[in-house]
Design a protein around this motif. Sequence first.
Motif, PDB file in Angstrom:
ATOM      1  N   TYR A  59     -18.033 -14.823 -42.359  1.00 42.88           N
ATOM      2  CA  TYR A  59     -18.770 -14.187 -43.436  1.00 42.88           C
ATOM      3  C   TYR A  59     -18.870 -12.675 -43.263  1.00 42.88           C
ATOM      4  O   TYR A  59     -19.252 -12.240 -42.193  1.00 42.88           O
ATOM      5  CB  TYR A  59     -20.178 -14.811 -43.523  1.00 42.88           C
ATOM      6  N   PRO A  60     -18.589 -11.840 -44.244  1.00 43.01           N
ATOM      7  CA  PRO A  60     -18.145 -12.249 -45.572  1.00 43.01           C
ATOM      8  C   PRO A  60     -16.621 -12.433 -45.699  1.00 43.01           C
ATOM      9  O   PRO A  60     -16.145 -12.726 -46.783  1.00 43.01           O
ATOM     10  CB  PRO A  60     -18.610 -11.087 -46.448  1.00 43.01           C
ATOM     11  N   ASP A  61     -15.869 -12.200 -44.627  1.00 42.54           N
ATOM     12  CA  ASP A  61     -14.407 -12.328 -44.752  1.00 42.54           C
ATOM     13  C   ASP A  61     -13.958 -13.779 -44.648  1.00 42.54           C
ATOM     14  O   ASP A  61     -14.572 -14.571 -43.954  1.00 42.54           O
ATOM     15  CB  ASP A  61     -13.722 -11.496 -43.674  1.00 42.54           C
ATOM     16  N   TYR A  62     -12.859 -14.087 -45.319  1.00 44.54           N
ATOM     17  CA  TYR A  62     -12.342 -15.457 -45.280  1.00 44.54           C
ATOM     18  C   TYR A  62     -10.823 -15.437 -45.336  1.00 44.54           C
ATOM     19  O   TYR A  62     -10.221 -14.450 -45.775  1.00 44.54           O
ATOM     20  CB  TYR A  62     -12.888 -16.285 -46.463  1.00 44.54           C
ATOM     21  N   LYS A  63     -10.247 -16.524 -44.853  1.00 47.15           N
ATOM     22  CA  LYS A  63      -8.792 -16.690 -44.898  1.00 47.15           C
ATOM     23  C   LYS A  63      -8.493 -18.114 -45.348  1.00 47.15           C
ATOM     24  O   LYS A  63      -9.283 -19.020 -45.072  1.00 47.15           O
ATOM     25  CB  LYS A  63      -8.189 -16.512 -43.494  1.00 47.15           C
ATOM     26  N   TRP A  64      -7.354 -18.280 -45.999  1.00 43.14           N
ATOM     27  CA  TRP A  64      -6.915 -19.619 -46.396  1.00 43.14           C
ATOM     28  C   TRP A  64      -5.523 -19.871 -45.821  1.00 43.14           C
ATOM     29  O   TRP A  64      -4.702 -18.967 -45.760  1.00 43.14           O
ATOM     30  CB  TRP A  64      -6.867 -19.746 -47.922  1.00 43.14           C
ATOM     31  N   PHE A  65      -5.283 -21.109 -45.435  1.00 40.70           N
ATOM     32  CA  PHE A  65      -3.967 -21.546 -44.940  1.00 40.70           C
ATOM     33  C   PHE A  65      -3.528 -20.662 -43.762  1.00 40.70           C
ATOM     34  O   PHE A  65      -2.435 -20.087 -43.748  1.00 40.70           O
ATOM     35  CB  PHE A  65      -2.941 -21.556 -46.085  1.00 40.70           C
ATOM     36  N   VAL A  66      -4.434 -20.555 -42.815  1.00 41.17           N
ATOM     37  CA  VAL A  66      -4.264 -19.638 -41.688  1.00 41.17           C
ATOM     38  C   VAL A  66      -3.048 -20.027 -40.847  1.00 41.17           C
ATOM     39  O   VAL A  66      -2.896 -21.182 -40.441  1.00 41.17           O
ATOM     40  CB  VAL A  66      -5.531 -19.650 -40.795  1.00 41.17           C
TER      41      VAL A  66
END
Length: 632
Positions: free
Chosen positions: A70-77
């Motif tokens: 939080y607040p950063d996010y990643k998808w399909f790392v």
Amino acid sequence: MQDQENEILAPAEALVYPPDYIVNEAYINREIYAKMYRDSIENPEGFWHGIAEKELHWFEKWKDTFEWNYPDYKWFVGGKINITYNCLDRHIIAGHFHKCAYIYTNEASTEQRITYGELFDKVCRFSNGLLSLGINPGDRVGIYMPLCIEQIVAILGCARIGAVHSVIYAGFSAKALKLRLDDAKARVLVASTYTKRRGKMVDLKAIADEATEGLECMEHIIIHQREEPMLLDELEIDFDQFIATQSPVCEAIPFDSEHPLFILYTSGTTGKPKGVVHATAGYNLFTHYTTKIVFDLKTDDIFWCTADTGWITGHSYIVYGPLSNGATTLIYEGAPDFPDPASWWAVIEKYRVTKFYTAPTAVRLFMKYGDEWPAKYDLSSLKIIGSVGEPINPEAWHWYDKNIGRNNCAVVDTWWQTETGGHMIVTLPSLPQKPGRAGLPFLGIEAIVVNRQGTPVPPHTVGMLIIKKPWPSAFRTCFGEPERFQKYWNEIEGVYFAGDLATMDEDGYIMILGRSDDVLNVSGHRIGTAEVESALVSHPSVAEAAVIGKPHDIKGQSIKAFVILKQGIEKTEDLKKHINHQVKHELGAIGVPDEIEFVDKLPKTRSGKIMRRVLKAKEMGTEAGDTSTLED
Ligand code: WTA
């Protein structure tokens, strides 16, 4: 708008059911929707994992589906992907080399078609051209072009080699273009010589010249010459030559899922636009999937989104979403009502468009022209007709349903933003619609209406629209300004703050009321009051200015400016024209006020902030609400 908070609004009207054939054809029908939505919210990671495996090609599979610091996010790392492989290569491998990717047309009914194979060829050449200029992954490339096939080639040509494109709408002025190119530190600009609107030539080359004059970051300018070649100077490269001299072979480079795909500038509450950054994999997946499900896209569809590629709607639903699905998309360069108010309907008839996506401002414009214009054309090919950009009022909704959809289509409203990348609130075409309500959250999206403390408000009560958790196509940052990104997730701790006011009814259908901040929505274009104000005060006669949005029958909102002139300057109508001209020069035609009023004073708080709400109340003849902080 702020005064509307906590107000209780009357329930909207009854449900409208889509035609049976829509329900029968739909990928997701009523029966499976409820369960699917529940599952997607209970386990969003599992949900998106499954969709990502099924819908996209990956060079390497990801390790973790979602990571949230939080607040950063990643998808399909850890995943490796190339969005142009998903948009081009895989369709060609599947045997669709000769399938039409785009049909281009315009006000003069000129037609161009390009197949997936031809597009692939051009994109590879363009990518190789960029490589030959020494462009590296992550470098920024500005694009200042009208809606045309070459623009799409330039966009994909960047993406294939990981260059970050930043498309600037070809209605922005030289100053606005320069500001964006400079902020992005673009090394290359791709510009067209002109566009035509209402039959009139708009000299884009002159604007590009002015914008790049003395711009230190700029190394190369690629000029897309639309007719007669002109003499180019040494920094400039001819677009056709640029690609003709390159090899058509350019392997898709696998990029990290989170590799930045593009920057798109949008308006906020300060004078400086924000560079919204999207990441490759999540954006690819979400725009692919929403295009497929919301428009129920099938292989034989002819899809037409009337937006411009200079805005997010064009990025997601003209370029990446449709191409990733292997669709045939129609693009139209020019004004909607030129040469006559039925130009668009003639296009739908001629090309047998099946899925159509436009903005309420266009619908209201056509309503004004009258039912007889669409009535002349056969629009029976249409199945789903969508709306985006601003609230669609029930009257316009019903007109659209009857006169364009011929009561035989699903009318689908879609709420979303530059920052969200794709559709957030949309009642799927197989579900019952409530005219005037954007409706239900998309799969995997938890959208609710809360008060300033973050507590859900009762049905029909006005509150803030928020989204509970990051979704795959949520923007990753504001370019060079992470604090502006963080604000979205800090305004109400831990959730995405959309900046829109809304209500929700007992069935969970959401109605969007408009912005809660100082951002205007004029004809579906997002414009910051501060941007217009700073353009106004750049005029030598203007001392101070304040801008408000006024309700407008067709545009949704019009711009009214209150201007204090410098001492001794005479208040004349002629001066208003000069001031408008200045705004056009600073910002572009979209920011020019519809009305200017000269005033001697502006309402301010004791700390010196302009109270636009007081101006608006005065203008509308309504109560100004709490004015205890008013200075005078
Ligand atoms: C408004 C455009 C009501 C909203 C895709 C949002 C809408 C802003 C709708 C984002 C809709 C967009 N109903 N309002 N269906 N769609 N908006 O970033 O105020 O140009 O915050 O993205 O447009 O504008 P943007």
